[in-house]
Scaffold this motif. Sequence first.
Motif, mmCIF file in Angstrom:
data_model
loop_
_atom_site.group_PDB
_atom_site.id
_atom_site.type_symbol
_atom_site.label_atom_id
_atom_site.label_comp_id
_atom_site.label_asym_id
_atom_site.label_seq_id
_atom_site.Cartn_x
_atom_site.Cartn_y
_atom_site.Cartn_z
ATOM 1 N N ALA A 71 0.839 -1.200 0.000
ATOM 2 C CA ALA A 71 0.000 0.000 0.000
ATOM 3 C C ALA A 71 0.865 1.236 0.000
ATOM 4 N N ARG A 123 -7.602 -2.658 -5.469
ATOM 5 C CA ARG A 123 -8.201 -1.906 -4.363
ATOM 6 C C ARG A 123 -9.464 -1.223 -4.869
ATOM 7 N N SER A 152 -11.715 1.821 1.906
ATOM 8 C CA SER A 152 -11.407 0.947 0.778
ATOM 9 C C SER A 152 -11.122 -0.457 1.275
ATOM 10 N N SER A 167 -8.880 -4.077 -0.171
ATOM 11 C CA SER A 167 -7.913 -4.529 -1.171
ATOM 12 C C SER A 167 -7.695 -6.023 -1.048
#
Length: 285
Positions: free
Chosen positions: A26, A116, A127, A129
């Motif tokens: 990330a 994502r 969000s 992912s």
Amino acid sequence: MSFASLVSRAPRPQSLAIIGAVTLAAFSHNSIAGAWVPALDAGYAKVGVTRTQADEIFDSEDDVNFEGVSLSYYGEIGLGKKLGLYWSFLYQDIEQTVDGVTTANNGLGDIDLGVRYQWLSEPFVFSTSALVKIPYLYDNGDALPLGNGQEDIEVRALIGKGLNQFGYFGLEFGYRARFDAPSDEYRYLIEYGYSVNDNLYLRTKLDGTISAGNADVVENTNGGVNLALTPEFDIGKLELTAGWNFGQKDVDGKQWGMELTYTNDIFGEQILNGNSVQLALTHVF
């Protein structure tokens, strides 16, 4: 079970990725944190060189030394409709000494590929992912393996909140399922970033891994042991970053920058205790 016992019986050890300063699953930037998904065809790229060193193991007096230099690449692009694709790979040159015996190796490690989706923009960004680890670029039977040769799947929930002139805040929780002998893992990350001005920004992260305690510890018959990861471990890393954007974004929204990151392992169990420094080139487009 002691660390020495785990190492001596470790099943196909992991790559160096987690010991480095790069959080490959990330990305974050001064204006874009992990929960935010880029717009269609917009994105982010980061190329970093990291120097890593460790000379002790948490809660152990074993005589070890670990040194490595890695070249990492992370990329992300928006696919539209709040969906984004991200990926990363790592080239490593590592050396470790255990009880006076030195082994070394270099080459490509694992590839991470993920998607994502951003569900919310207000009152905060939310969000989720999903990531898969692709372990096919190295030989896990080497004397010092660059990876463990197994596939992993990780899912995360990510929260982000812009704080106006006070920067932004991010929070992540995840679970990594591993298809072979090492333990599954709980993942978490706490992040704060602040723009000093249009060019200078600062960022700090606490990046943690907690073993799920379900490793199938068996005799290692595939090669040597990479001390960067063991079958079951806990680790907490404090990351401090200073970044500089070169000028203003151009008419297409593109901008280059540089980052300097220091990462220190501040707590852990049955894993190396070390630190790393990374210099990286960033590009927003």
